[in-house]
Enzyme design. Structure first.
Site, short mmCIF file in Angstrom:
data_model
loop_
_atom_site.label_atom_id
_atom_site.label_comp_id
_atom_site.label_asym_id
_atom_site.label_seq_id
_atom_site.Cartn_x
_atom_site.Cartn_y
_atom_site.Cartn_z
N LYS A 65 -42.90 1.07 -0.08
CA LYS A 65 -41.76 0.48 -0.78
C LYS A 65 -42.03 0.53 -2.28
O LYS A 65 -43.18 0.34 -2.72
CB LYS A 65 -41.61 -0.97 -0.30
CG LYS A 65 -40.35 -1.70 -0.72
CD LYS A 65 -40.35 -3.09 -0.06
CE LYS A 65 -39.08 -3.88 -0.35
NZ LYS A 65 -39.09 -5.20 0.34
N SER A 140 -34.69 -5.99 2.59
CA SER A 140 -34.74 -5.19 1.39
C SER A 140 -35.56 -3.92 1.52
O SER A 140 -35.43 -3.03 0.69
CB SER A 140 -35.32 -6.04 0.25
OG SER A 140 -36.67 -6.37 0.50
N SER A 164 -37.26 -9.09 5.22
CA SER A 164 -37.08 -7.78 4.59
C SER A 164 -37.85 -6.63 5.22
O SER A 164 -37.63 -5.48 4.86
CB SER A 164 -37.44 -7.86 3.10
OG SER A 164 -36.38 -8.43 2.38
#
Lengths: 471, 474
Positions: A65, A140, A164
């Site tokens: 990420k 996310s 997330s």
């Protein structure tokens, strides 16, 4: 080539070790797919394979990420305020994975500063769900989830603050593990909410999640809140759930916005669990329903402080002028942060301000303690608490962007666990209306081995075909 | 109508640990800018603080030195505000659960002692070198993250002079605890003062103002004095004192308002989630206690009460522990000489000759000084001759009796020798002799001076005076 894509990360590692596959072949295949990404899942793709030596992850590339700092590589947390920012150091979690033999293939798109449940809050555009490109992949860690689901990378890491990792895993039809708070170092993870953030793997199957997590975990002298996991993480092998006690919260069926297809898939898996030998009963988590409210005070409060450093003075965006320091701060932060980030900074600033602290932050912390107590009580009767991961399947892009509260409700089932600091996994739980749903298993702190075993047994029973969208 | 100042101090002490409060960067002073930095003290995204154990130990040492109660558990808070010298946008400090509470130093009660990290240093580029009128400002992060201890007193100080004296006591205490360089000019000791005044005899506190960052002991005294005068003038003119933060300009002596109460920051304190609570174990406390030296306030009190030294002597010896130790060594060997006399020789004569040097490292053995003091006591040498002997001891060391012998500095006894010298002096100073006979006692000086010159200071001045008077019949 399709053969190679059909393999899980653990299988790839096995083949590479057995010299049935070369590292170069695996790298080149995935490098090509990541570079051709049409989901907007990647924000940066490595040009060359770094030499990562012979570790247990045996040259199987991974994606991180965007918010994981990687030395010399753009690390922007999905925000324009950090556009082009290349850190001088690498996050511990990334370092450990690389040290275990996995080369970094790329950085994945995300909601800005991990604030979002749809990836539409990215400063670099939304990520598309590989199951249906008109829909969101969840957030996310949406870029990581979509990239794994679409076969652009064998596995990836993300971060989970209120869901997330688990929610995008569910919406994208893959596995996502949120470990116990402290099990994985946060050093080098660009912070959203420090007391909740936790890194975890997003993988095609439970075995891959165990393998990746096993090299991520450990106490880090650079993170005072990290802890040594009391158990070595094993690859799961359970074939049944004999004697396992599952608690189903009594408010699952009545949860706001829960979709019938999701509920049906959930009930079916609970029934399968019983067939595998599990004892199932309803359990009560009376304060869990206040999780969203507490979370949306605590997380923005911490975020308002964590994001104060983006002031245009030292790095990232600066919108200069000749009208003084305050004006520079204001312009930089107004232009650099997206609407959702600004909203949460304002919420958090308000919640911490003098005269309101007790009513908001203090109270939310007390709710948090109650939720942790609820789980503690539940785990006296049950080994695990199980729920759907998300009340719904992947929703169309733009469907909830005008209604932040509806968006926040997506985290209903995932928010209580980080508030309690406990681990939880989401595994693919079949389809509803042609889209993936997720099954969540939460256990006590440091019960990852047992969670992974239970998840593995259910995974075999569910038989979800993860290769469905790799084409 | 008289006014009573009520003063409390907030002191920041930079700890001289090896590394910074929350990272492993080395502490430095005067190095090229931004050479002691890392992701943590630069507040780079993703970096995390880890508390420096040595700083916690230093904090405990200060707490013990000030007689505080040490919290078995304390936590860090974030103090949020924007400023370019604050890279994270918050300072990591302690708020409602500090490391130490209570305590006392001298006659001033300590409210609390807590740990925090220092801000970086802003350098204003331009002709003025100050923030106003600077072309630009740049930041040197070398200082950023230096461990600080903040010591807050109760409002127990009643005058600017006492504030200065107490601050010096605090500095000496910190120095002897070996926790800080405590240099006000270099900023390793910084002092803010909370000042209010009230009518003498009142118990209610007046409205206070805060004086910021006075960077010398003298400025602390002058700043407080100016602020007390300003408040008294306001009150006497029937105007209220407004709660505000003030800056004292030592150049002009003026006080300017930095911000009013309404403009005060809302720091939005909340518990620092990146750190775990500081858990202080009894073992840690005992280990720190074992390192604790006798501190100036205790030592001065002991000298005053047990040895009956004057307050000045007690302070002079207590504030320089090496002098105190040397004094005690001499006293032990001085065979019953009065402590005050020994103190005068050590803190006065010897310290003047040695300057800042440690007497234990000098050529004057405590034994030698003890013998010299004894010889003066026995009137074997005069005080004046003993000073000359001390000069020789400082220069070359040795045995005082041998020096007296070699230099012929022995006291000229009573008897004929001295009487003869007195006679000669009277003859050499007929005018003075006449005046003394006429009743002008103070005219005796030149005659005594003459005797002392002739005897090279070896005569006892008291005995000489007696003989002069005797021979002059007064």
């Amino acid at each position: 080539m399709s053969d190679l894509l059909a393999l899980s990360a653990a299988q790839l590692a096995e083949r590479i070790r057995a010299r049935e596959l070369s590292r170069e072949e695996v790298w080149d295949t995935y490098r090509e797919r990541a570079a051709a990404d049409d989901l907007n899942a990647f924000l940066w793709v490595a040009a060359d394979a770094p030499d990562t030596g012979d570790g247990p992850l045996g040259g199987v590339p991974f994606a991180a990420k965007d918010l994981f700092c990687v030395r010399g590589v753009p690390s922007q947390a999905g925000s324009r305020i950090l556009e082009g920012y290349r850190p001088p150091y690498t996050a511990t979690a990334v370092e450990k994975i690389v040290a275990a033999g996995a080369p970094l293939l790329g950085k994945t798109n995300q909601d800005e500063f991990a604030m979002g449940s749809s990836n539409e809050n990215s400063g670099y555009g939304p990520v598309l769900n590989p199951w249906d490109r008109t829909r969101v992949p969840g957030g996310s860690s949406g870029g990581s989830a979509a990239a794994v689901a679409a076969g652009q990378v064998p596995w990836a890491i993300g971060t989970d603050t209120g869901g997330s990792v688990r929610q995008p895993a569910a919406l994208s039809g893959i596995v996502g593990l949120k470990p116990t708070y402290g099990a994985v170092s946060r050093y080098g993870m660009i912070a959203f909410a420090s007391s909740l953030d936790q890194a975890g793997p997003l993988t095609r199957d439970v075995t891959d999640a165990a393998l990746l997590f096993s090299v991520m975990t450990g106490r880090d002298p650079c993170d005072a809140t990290s802890l040594e996991h009391p158990e070595a993480i094993r690859l799961p092998s359970a074939q049944d759930l004999q004697g396992v006690r599952l608690g189903v919260p009594d408010d699952v069926e009545s949860a706001a916005g829960i979709e019938p297809g999701v509920l049906e898939a959930f009930r079916a898996t609970v029934a399968r669990a019983q067939e595998l030998g599990a004892e199932v009963d309803t359990c009560s988590l009376p304060h869990a329903r206040h999780g969203i409210a507490a979370y949306y005070v605590i997380a923005p409060a911490e975020a308002s402080s964590n994001l104060a450093r983006y002031d245009g003075v030292r790095y990232g965006l600066r919108v200069d002028g000749d009208d003084g320091l305050l004006a520079m701060y204001t312009r930089t932060r107004h232009e650099g942060f997206g609407a959702e980030v600004r909203r949460r900074i304002m919420l958090g600033t308000y919640a911490l301000s003098s005269g309101y602290y007790e009513a908001y932050y203090g109270r939310a912390q007390r709710v948090r303690t109650k939720i942790a107590d609820d789980f503690r009580a539940a785990f006296e009767r049950f080994d695990f608490v199980v729920t759907p991961t998300s009340p719904g399947v992947a929703f169309p892009l733009g469907a909830k962007t005008d209604d932040p509260l509806a968006m926040y409700l997506n985290d209903f089932f995932t928010v209580p666990m980080p508030l309690a600091g406990i681990p939880a996994i989401s595994i693919p739980n079949g389809l509803s209306e042609g889209l993936p749903t997720g099954f969540q298993i939460a256990g006590p702190a440091f019960s990852e081995n047992r969670i992974l075993d239970a998840a593995y047994a259910l995974e075999q029973a569910i038989g979800f075909d993860t290769a469905a969208v790799h084409a | 109508m008289s006014w009573e100042p009520v003063i409390g101090l907030e002191i920041h002490v930079q700890l001289k640990t090896q590394t910074k409060m929350f990272c492993s960067c080395e502490l430095s002073f005067g190095d090229p800018p931004n050479t002691h930095t890392c992701p943590v003290c630069l507040g780079l995204p993703g970096s995390l603080p880890v508390a420096n154990e040595a700083a916690i130990r230093f904090g405990l040492k200060i707490g013990l030195g000030l007689g505080c109660e040490l919290a078995p558990r304390s936590i860090f808070h974030r103090k949020n505000y924007f400023y370019p010298d604050l890279p994270k946008g918050y300072q990591i400090s302690q708020y409602d659960e500090p490391l130490c509470r209570g305590g006392r130093l001298g006659d001033v009660r300590i409210h609390r002692v807590h740990l925090e990290d220092d801000a970086a240093k802003l350098v204003h580029v331009g002709a003025s070198g100050r923030i106003h009128g600077a072309d630009s400002s740049v930041v040197d992060f070398n200082r950023g993250g230096t461990p600080l201890v903040e010591i807050v007193t109760e409002p127990d100080i009643r005058s600017a002079e006492r504030a200065r004296e107490w601050l010096i006591l605090l500095r000496e205490t910190m120095r002897q605890l070996e926790v800080s360089d405590v240099n006000m000019e270099e900023g390793s000791l910084r002092c803010d003062a909370n000042v209010s005044v009230r009518r003498a005899g009142e118990s209610e506190l007046g409205t206070k103002t805060e004086l910021k960052n006075m960077n010398s002991f003298r400025f602390v005294e002058r700043g407080i004095k100016a602020e007390v005068a300003r408040q008294v003038a306001l009150l006497e003119a029937g105007q209220p004192v407004v709660q505000e933060t003030l800056h004292f300009d030592p150049q002009s002596g003026s006080l300017t308002s930095l911000r009013s109460k309404e403009e005060a920051h809302d720091y939005r304190y909340f518990p620092e989630p990146d750190l775990v609570p500081v858990a202080v174990t009894p073992e840690m406390v005992e280990a720190v206690r074992a390192e604790l030296p006798e501190l100036p306030a205790e030592r001065a009190a002991r000298y005053e009460t047990e040895l009956a030294l004057s307050a000045d002597s007690a302070r002079a010896l207590a504030f320089r522990p090496e002098l105190g130790r040397y004094f005690e060594a001499v006293l032990e060997r001085a065979d019953g000489a009065p402590a005050q006399t020994v103190a005068n020789w050590v803190a006065g004569e010897l310290a003047t000759r040695l300057g800042d040097a440690d007497p234990a490292q000098s050529k004057v053995a405590p034994d030698a000084l003890a013998r010299l003091v004894a010889m003066v006591g026995e009137k074997a040498v005069t005080a004046g001759a003993a000073r000359q002997v001390l000069d020789r001891l400082v220069a070359d060391g040795g045995d005082p009796a041998a020096i007296v012998e070699a230099e012929g500095l022995g006291a000229v006894g009573g008897g004929d020798e001295l009487a003869g010298a007195v006679r000669a002096a009277i003859e050499a100073n007929p005018d003075a002799a006449e005046k003394v006979r006429g009743g002008k006692a103070q005219a005796i000086g030149p005659i005594i001076g003459h005797v002392m010159r002739e005897t090279r200071g070896a005569a006892d001045a008291g005995e000489v005076t007696r003989l002069v008077r005797e021979q002059l019949g007064v």
